[in-house]
Scaffold this motif. Structure first.
Motif, PDB file in Angstrom:
ATOM      1  N   ALA A  52       0.818  -1.213   0.000  1.00 35.31           N
ATOM      2  CA  ALA A  52       0.000   0.000   0.000  1.00 35.31           C
ATOM      3  C   ALA A  52       0.849   1.260   0.000  1.00 35.31           C
ATOM      4  O   ALA A  52       1.863   1.355   0.703  1.00 35.31           O
ATOM      5  CB  ALA A  52      -0.926   0.003   1.212  1.00 35.31           C
ATOM      6  N   ARG A  53       0.397   2.239  -0.773  1.00 30.52           N
ATOM      7  CA  ARG A  53       1.025   3.551  -0.825  1.00 30.52           C
ATOM      8  C   ARG A  53      -0.013   4.615  -0.478  1.00 30.52           C
ATOM      9  O   ARG A  53      -1.192   4.459  -0.805  1.00 30.52           O
ATOM     10  CB  ARG A  53       1.621   3.801  -2.215  1.00 30.52           C
ATOM     11  N   LEU A  54       0.451   5.672   0.172  1.00 33.75           N
ATOM     12  CA  LEU A  54      -0.469   6.710   0.624  1.00 33.75           C
ATOM     13  C   LEU A  54      -0.825   7.659  -0.509  1.00 33.75           C
ATOM     14  O   LEU A  54      -0.007   7.980  -1.372  1.00 33.75           O
ATOM     15  CB  LEU A  54       0.144   7.507   1.777  1.00 33.75           C
ATOM     16  N   GLU A  55      -2.072   8.149  -0.469  1.00 32.84           N
ATOM     17  CA  GLU A  55      -2.531   9.200  -1.384  1.00 32.84           C
ATOM     18  C   GLU A  55      -3.005  10.421  -0.614  1.00 32.84           C
ATOM     19  O   GLU A  55      -3.491  11.378  -1.201  1.00 32.84           O
ATOM     20  CB  GLU A  55      -3.652   8.656  -2.278  1.00 32.84           C
ATOM     21  N   SER A  56      -2.866  10.367   0.722  1.00 33.00           N
ATOM     22  CA  SER A  56      -3.194  11.500   1.596  1.00 33.00           C
ATOM     23  C   SER A  56      -2.592  11.199   2.968  1.00 33.00           C
ATOM     24  O   SER A  56      -2.085  10.102   3.205  1.00 33.00           O
ATOM     25  CB  SER A  56      -4.709  11.673   1.709  1.00 33.00           C
ATOM     26  N   ASP A  57      -2.646  12.177   3.871  1.00 33.83           N
ATOM     27  CA  ASP A  57      -2.291  11.886   5.258  1.00 33.83           C
ATOM     28  C   ASP A  57      -3.236  10.788   5.760  1.00 33.83           C
ATOM     29  O   ASP A  57      -4.447  10.826   5.493  1.00 33.83           O
ATOM     30  CB  ASP A  57      -2.432  13.136   6.127  1.00 33.83           C
ATOM     31  N   THR A  58      -2.672   9.798   6.468  1.00 33.43           N
ATOM     32  CA  THR A  58      -3.437   8.585   6.778  1.00 33.43           C
ATOM     33  C   THR A  58      -3.183   8.130   8.211  1.00 33.43           C
ATOM     34  O   THR A  58      -2.077   8.283   8.736  1.00 33.43           O
ATOM     35  CB  THR A  58      -3.043   7.454   5.801  1.00 33.43           C
ATOM     36  N   THR A  59      -4.206   7.542   8.803  1.00 38.03           N
ATOM     37  CA  THR A  59      -4.075   6.886  10.108  1.00 38.03           C
ATOM     38  C   THR A  59      -4.395   5.413   9.932  1.00 38.03           C
ATOM     39  O   THR A  59      -5.404   5.062   9.314  1.00 38.03           O
ATOM     40  CB  THR A  59      -5.034   7.493  11.150  1.00 38.03           C
ATOM     41  N   ILE A  60      -3.530   4.551  10.455  1.00 36.34           N
ATOM     42  CA  ILE A  60      -3.764   3.110  10.389  1.00 36.34           C
ATOM     43  C   ILE A  60      -3.785   2.530  11.798  1.00 36.34           C
ATOM     44  O   ILE A  60      -3.252   3.126  12.742  1.00 36.34           O
ATOM     45  CB  ILE A  60      -2.693   2.385   9.545  1.00 36.34           C
ATOM     46  N   GLU A  61      -4.371   1.352  11.910  1.00 38.31           N
ATOM     47  CA  GLU A  61      -4.398   0.635  13.176  1.00 38.31           C
ATOM     48  C   GLU A  61      -3.758  -0.728  12.953  1.00 38.31           C
ATOM     49  O   GLU A  61      -4.118  -1.442  12.008  1.00 38.31           O
ATOM     50  CB  GLU A  61      -5.834   0.483  13.662  1.00 38.31           C
ATOM     51  N   VAL A  62      -2.829  -1.077  13.827  1.00 37.57           N
ATOM     52  CA  VAL A  62      -2.046  -2.301  13.655  1.00 37.57           C
ATOM     53  C   VAL A  62      -2.119  -3.126  14.935  1.00 37.57           C
ATOM     54  O   VAL A  62      -2.048  -2.592  16.042  1.00 37.57           O
ATOM     55  CB  VAL A  62      -0.573  -1.971  13.342  1.00 37.57           C
ATOM     56  N   ASP A  63      -2.267  -4.425  14.763  1.00 44.91           N
ATOM     57  CA  ASP A  63      -2.262  -5.351  15.895  1.00 44.91           C
ATOM     58  C   ASP A  63      -0.817  -5.753  16.164  1.00 44.91           C
ATOM     59  O   ASP A  63      -0.244  -6.580  15.449  1.00 44.91           O
ATOM     60  CB  ASP A  63      -3.120  -6.578  15.572  1.00 44.91           C
ATOM     61  N   ILE A  64      -0.217  -5.130  17.183  1.00 44.41           N
ATOM     62  CA  ILE A  64       1.186  -5.366  17.494  1.00 44.41           C
ATOM     63  C   ILE A  64       1.315  -5.926  18.899  1.00 44.41           C
ATOM     64  O   ILE A  64       0.784  -5.364  19.852  1.00 44.41           O
ATOM     65  CB  ILE A  64       2.007  -4.059  17.383  1.00 44.41           C
ATOM     66  N   ASP A  65       2.037  -7.035  19.004  1.00 38.80           N
ATOM     67  CA  ASP A  65       2.314  -7.646  20.295  1.00 38.80           C
ATOM     68  C   ASP A  65       3.803  -7.484  20.562  1.00 38.80           C
ATOM     69  O   ASP A  65       4.620  -8.261  20.054  1.00 38.80           O
ATOM     70  CB  ASP A  65       1.923  -9.126  20.280  1.00 38.80           C
ATOM     71  N   PRO A  66       4.210  -6.469  21.336  1.00 38.94           N
ATOM     72  CA  PRO A  66       5.644  -6.197  21.539  1.00 38.94           C
ATOM     73  C   PRO A  66       6.372  -7.396  22.117  1.00 38.94           C
ATOM     74  O   PRO A  66       5.860  -8.098  22.988  1.00 38.94           O
ATOM     75  CB  PRO A  66       5.648  -5.019  22.527  1.00 38.94           C
ATOM     76  N   ASP A  67       7.592  -7.641  21.635  1.00 42.51           N
ATOM     77  CA  ASP A  67       8.416  -8.737  22.120  1.00 42.51           C
ATOM     78  C   ASP A  67       9.574  -8.139  22.926  1.00 42.51           C
ATOM     79  O   ASP A  67      10.320  -7.301  22.413  1.00 42.51           O
ATOM     80  CB  ASP A  67       8.962  -9.544  20.936  1.00 42.51           C
ATOM     81  N   PRO A  68       9.751  -8.568  24.169  1.00 45.02           N
ATOM     82  CA  PRO A  68      10.800  -7.968  25.002  1.00 45.02           C
ATOM     83  C   PRO A  68      12.213  -8.217  24.476  1.00 45.02           C
ATOM     84  O   PRO A  68      13.144  -7.496  24.850  1.00 45.02           O
ATOM     85  CB  PRO A  68      10.588  -8.642  26.370  1.00 45.02           C
ATOM     86  N   ASP A  69      12.397  -9.217  23.617  1.00 48.38           N
ATOM     87  CA  ASP A  69      13.727  -9.510  23.074  1.00 48.38           C
ATOM     88  C   ASP A  69      14.022  -8.728  21.790  1.00 48.38           C
ATOM     89  O   ASP A  69      15.158  -8.742  21.312  1.00 48.38           O
ATOM     90  CB  ASP A  69      13.854 -11.003  22.783  1.00 48.38           C
ATOM     91  N   ALA A  70      13.022  -8.080  21.221  1.00 50.14           N
ATOM     92  CA  ALA A  70      13.207  -7.415  19.930  1.00 50.14           C
ATOM     93  C   ALA A  70      14.018  -6.133  20.082  1.00 50.14           C
ATOM     94  O   ALA A  70      13.834  -5.372  21.045  1.00 50.14           O
ATOM     95  CB  ALA A  70      11.859  -7.102  19.305  1.00 50.14           C
ATOM     96  N   ARG A  71      14.917  -5.920  19.146  1.00 50.47           N
ATOM     97  CA  ARG A  71      15.614  -4.632  19.025  1.00 50.47           C
ATOM     98  C   ARG A  71      15.057  -3.927  17.798  1.00 50.47           C
ATOM     99  O   ARG A  71      14.944  -4.522  16.731  1.00 50.47           O
ATOM    100  CB  ARG A  71      17.115  -4.843  18.840  1.00 50.47           C
ATOM    101  N   LEU A  72      14.697  -2.666  17.967  1.00 50.83           N
ATOM    102  CA  LEU A  72      14.152  -1.900  16.853  1.00 50.83           C
ATOM    103  C   LEU A  72      15.309  -1.265  16.089  1.00 50.83           C
ATOM    104  O   LEU A  72      15.819  -0.202  16.459  1.00 50.83           O
ATOM    105  CB  LEU A  72      13.181  -0.842  17.374  1.00 50.83           C
ATOM    106  N   ILE A  73      15.726  -1.938  15.027  1.00 48.48           N
ATOM    107  CA  ILE A  73      16.859  -1.482  14.220  1.00 48.48           C
ATOM    108  C   ILE A  73      16.314  -0.911  12.910  1.00 48.48           C
ATOM    109  O   ILE A  73      15.742  -1.652  12.111  1.00 48.48           O
ATOM    110  CB  ILE A  73      17.826  -2.644  13.920  1.00 48.48           C
ATOM    111  N   PRO A  74      16.455   0.379  12.666  1.00 51.32           N
ATOM    112  CA  PRO A  74      15.941   0.943  11.411  1.00 51.32           C
ATOM    113  C   PRO A  74      16.580   0.284  10.191  1.00 51.32           C
ATOM    114  O   PRO A  74      17.774  -0.012  10.179  1.00 51.32           O
ATOM    115  CB  PRO A  74      16.337   2.427  11.504  1.00 51.32           C
ATOM    116  N   VAL A  75      15.768   0.053   9.181  1.00 56.53           N
ATOM    117  CA  VAL A  75      16.276  -0.465   7.909  1.00 56.53           C
ATOM    118  C   VAL A  75      17.117   0.607   7.231  1.00 56.53           C
ATOM    119  O   VAL A  75      16.738   1.780   7.182  1.00 56.53           O
ATOM    120  CB  VAL A  75      15.102  -0.884   7.001  1.00 56.53           C
TER     121      VAL A  75
END
Length: 351
Positions: free
Chosen positions: A79-102
């Motif tokens: 999906a690509r945006l065609e306007s300012d957009t709000t989305i809702e995501v089902d996220i279950d945080p994992d305590p072992d995950a490191r958030l490393i930017p691509v």
């Protein structure tokens, strides 16, 4: 032109370029969204559009059905945006995950090594180090960026200035054919990464079972080397399957590792080795070999599966029958269009 993307319930705000996918923008901003195939086939990245206009892109009608589009759902990888957009995501945080930017990376191919008749190891010396978690993968741009393919990182994270990819030649596969036939040392390559949520859940302090098939050994190799570097006495079992002995790569390396580390058990298994050969190890399929080794009791372990989709499905069924909970099973499988019909397992809800 760019648009503003608001991600709920995180409250994160990400800037998205006009032709950029929602998933790519989020990952580059260090915001993880659930995803797997990145080609609009598997539906793992399905999200709800709360407000705004989007273009569904090349989403498969199988992964995103017409009624779901009408309900405001879309696939973040397409999906690509065609306007300012709000989305809702089902996220279950994992305590072992490191958030490393691509990030985008470049490097020079230093070696191309034939591991088996169908698998080559591609070694790349990087211009800048890559930060990643053992088990993650990269998207390699092939043939001057004409197309892109995903490959697991086979080296441990401590080796941050070089990358090793284990590439199996897929019959008729445009990307793997180019790599096997045309990629040479000295050539410059580009890729983006890291991607994926396939990593060891270290905080659980549970022994680790790795089951791999084919070139799916790459991620487990990275994870095992990382675990042993941190704890030489870590309890680890690797069950690795190939068709024949000549396809069983890094076999001697794992035998040597197991000899040095008493906590590491290595179980190689061959499914199509001729009966007349000198092979004295396990024969059959990896899930049967794992069941026999553990006597059908996997309680207390964390299982990490990496290989062809059908192998993973068989292993999931075997592990559940052996009293391992779904929450203790983690998988990594790269999905082609041919695999799309096999994605919705009744036994397992996530990749």
């Amino acid at each position: 032109m760019s648009y503003e993307l608001k991600i709920e319930p995180l409250g994160a705000i990400v800037e998205v370029e006009e032709e950029q996918t929602i998933l790519d923008a989020a990952l580059r901003a260090g915001v993880w969204l659930p995803h797997a195939c990145c080609h609009g086939l598997c539906a793992t990245c399905k999200i709800q559009v709360v407000e705004g206009d989007i273009d569904h892109g090349e989403s498969s009608s199988y992964a995103l059905m017409d009624f779901e589009r009408e309900e405001g759902k879309t696939l973040a990888c397409c999906a690509r945006l065609e306007s300012d957009t709000t989305i809702e995501v089902d996220i279950d945080p994992d305590p072992d995950a490191r958030l490393i930017p691509v990030r985008d990376h470049s490097g020079v191919v230093s070696q191309v090594v034939s591991l088996t008749p169908t698998i080559k190891a591609i070694h790349i010396e990087l211009d800048d180090p890559i930060d990643f978690m053992a088990g993650q993968y990269i998207n390699l741009r092939i043939d001057q960026g004409q197309f892109c393919r995903a490959f697991s990182l086979a080296q441990p994270p401590a080796q941050s200035r070089q990358v090793e990819l284990n590439v199996r030649l897929v019959p008729g596969g445009e990307g793997t054919t180019w790599i096997h036939e045309r990629l040479r040392p000295g050539m410059r390559v580009n890729f983006s990464g890291p991607y994926g949520q396939f990593f060891v859940r270290k905080k659980a302090r549970a022994p680790s079972l790795f089951i791999a098939g084919g070139s799916g050994l790459a991620s487990p190799r990275s994870m095992i080397l990382d675990l042993l570097a941190e704890d030489p006495d870590a309890r680890i079992t690797l069950v690795y399957g190939q068709r024949t002995r000549e396809e069983l790569y890094y076999h001697e390396d794992f035998l040597a590792l197991a000899a040095r580390h008493p906590g590491l058990t290595y179980v190689p298994v061959l499914s199509h080795e001729p009966e007349t050969s000198t092979w004295t190890g396990c024969r059959g399929f990896v899930h049967d070999a794992a069941r026999a080794h553990f006597q059908n009791d996997f309680r207390g372990w964390k299982a990490y599966l990496c290989g062809p989709p059908l192998m993973i499905e068989a292993c999931i069924s075997m592990l559940i029958q052996g009293r391992l909970y779904e929450k203790d099973i983690y998988t990594e499988k790269f999905i082609s269009a041919a695999d799309a019909q096999q994605l919705h397992s009744p036994l397992f809800k996530r990749l």
